[in-house]
Design an enzyme around this catalytic site. Structure first.
Site, PDB file in Angstrom:
ATOM      1  CB  CYS A 167      -0.899   0.043   1.229  1.00 37.07           C
ATOM      2  SG  CYS A 167      -1.845  -1.434   1.532  1.00 37.07           S
TER       3      CYS A 167
HETATM    4  O1  KQY Z   1      -4.604  -1.388   0.871  1.00 41.14           O
HETATM    5  C1  KQY Z   1      -4.069  -0.381   0.513  1.00 41.14           C
HETATM    6  N1  KQY Z   1      -3.683  -0.317  -0.737  1.00 41.14           N
HETATM    7  C2  KQY Z   1      -3.991   0.893   1.283  1.00 41.14           C
HETATM    8  C3  KQY Z   1      -4.361   0.908   2.707  1.00 41.14           C
HETATM    9  C4  KQY Z   1      -4.791   2.309   3.075  1.00 41.14           C
HETATM   10  C5  KQY Z   1      -5.112   2.461   4.486  1.00 41.14           C
HETATM   11  C6  KQY Z   1      -5.551   3.852   4.789  1.00 41.14           C
HETATM   12  N2  KQY Z   1      -5.512   4.175   6.160  1.00 41.14           N
END
Ligand code: KQY
Length: 366
Positions: free
Chosen positions: A355
């Site tokens: 992420c």
């Molecule tokens: O799963 C993702 N690509 C991002 C997670 C984002 C979390 C926001 N607090």
């Protein structure tokens, strides 16, 4: 930097798989104190360790606010490029561009509409305007033309095999907090046009209590064409059991764009893991931002790793399961070194290594 009115598919572009060759990787520097505890210092150390691991195999650029520039520069290895860039938080997988390439090796980027994982309905913070500009700014710096997609999507909501197949979840893409005006058929068509895929494989729910609303990048990903890693648990009392079992069944029945059956590799989840009272106490409260409380279950999964040119960088968080996950990734990526980084601090913000990273595919100079 030009914005193109056409679509990637019409122009012969496709999103390459993460395991195809990269020119580099982007990250954003974490600082907001209603996401990150203790002034964001513990998570900054984790981001710096992730950047160090990835930069052993490909160039890394980190976007950082003006106020944090000196701090980030001092904490990151010299070989990491640090550039000033404002953002609302540090999830470049989701607010950054999704790069696409054509058969001649030219590269462009897709800039999705970003609404902080659900907009005013149940988004995680407000405002998100700076995040929505991140993709465009990265494309300016990379010198790549831009497609502005006409719908809400985050990079973490889709995975591709690079050969025409997209993997996603119904929980996220069909949630009315993203594109209430679009049907499932409309969304499939848009994925075809903007990712250059021909087949969409729909899984059901994402990881239990994932605050993004079910991103695929916590649940499952392609590790090579025809092979998918899936987060797993044998504990029938855990709500994740049914989610992973359903995903496994759908993957077993699916065929990819080339008509192949998929081989599914189960990777046992860590934990379950929960936020401690001490951790929750270190996070600011802010109207309009998601409250983070002691006892919250964290969406921990080993599937949220990053595949760089020479290394795979995976999260470490639980001695009971870290070793098995690392051995599985070594088998799945035999030509790369698998590096583990302790990223509980990133997990406290609701995501992990995948992420906070965004690959830039290699462009072949023409
Ligand atoms: O799963 C993702 N690509 C991002 C997670 C984002 C979390 C926001 N607090």
């Amino acid at each position: 930097m030009r914005t193109i009115k056409s679509t990637p598919a019409r122009d012969g572009y496709r999103m390459p798989a993460e395991y195809e060759r990269h020119a580099g990787c982007w990250m954003l520097w974490p600082e907001r104190q209603d996401t990150w505890r203790a002034g964001a210092k513990p998570v900054q150390a984790a981001f710096a360790a992730v950047a160090a691991a990835i930069s052993s195999g490909e160039p890394v650029t980190v976007g950082v606010s003006a106020g944090q520039f000196h701090n980030a520069r001092a904490r990151l290895p010299d070989r990491v490029r640090v550039v000033e860039m404002s953002s609302n938080d540090a999830w470049v997988r989701d607010c950054g561009p999704t790069f696409v390439v054509d058969a001649r090796g030219r590269r462009r980027g897709v800039d999705w509409i970003f609404n902080a994982w659900g907009g005013l309905q149940d988004g995680l913070y407000f405002p998100w305007d700076r995040d929505d500009d991140v993709a465009r700014k990265i494309l300016e710096i990379e010198g790549d033309s831009r497609y502005r997609a006409p719908f809400v999507l985050e990079g973490g909501a889709v995975h591709v095999d690079g050969q025409g197949t997209c993997l996603t979840t119904e929980e996220c893409l069909l949630n009315p907090n993203r594109n209430p005006q679009l049907t499932r058929t409309d969304i499939e068509e848009l994925l075809r046009r903007y990712l250059g895929v021909s087949t969409v494989i729909w899984l059901g729910k994402g990881v239990h209590l994932d605050e993004t609303g079910g991103h695929i990048d916590e649940l499952a990903c392609f590790t090579s064409p025809g092979h998918v890693a899936l987060t797993w648990t044998e504990d029938r009392r855990d709500p994740q059991y049914e989610i992973s079992r359903d995903a496994h069944e759908r993957l077993r029945r699916a065929r990819d764009a080339r008509g192949r059956r998929l081989t599914v590799h189960k990777i046992h989840q860590p934990g379950p893991m929960f936020m401690t009272a001490d951790e929750a106490a270190g996070i600011d409260r802010h109207d309009g931002s998601r409250e983070r409380s002691a006892g919250d279950r964290l969406p921990a999964s080993y599937v949220n790793f990053y595949v760089a040119n020479k290394v795979v960088v995976m999260p470490l968080y639980d001695k009971r399961w870290d070793g098995a996950a690392m051995r599985a990734l070594r088998r799945l990526f035999p030509t790369r070194k698998v590096l583990g980084v302790a990223t509980r601090e990133v997990l406290l913000g609701g995501g992990n290594i995948h992420c906070i990273t965004q690959q830039v595919p290699r462009r072949v100079a023409s």
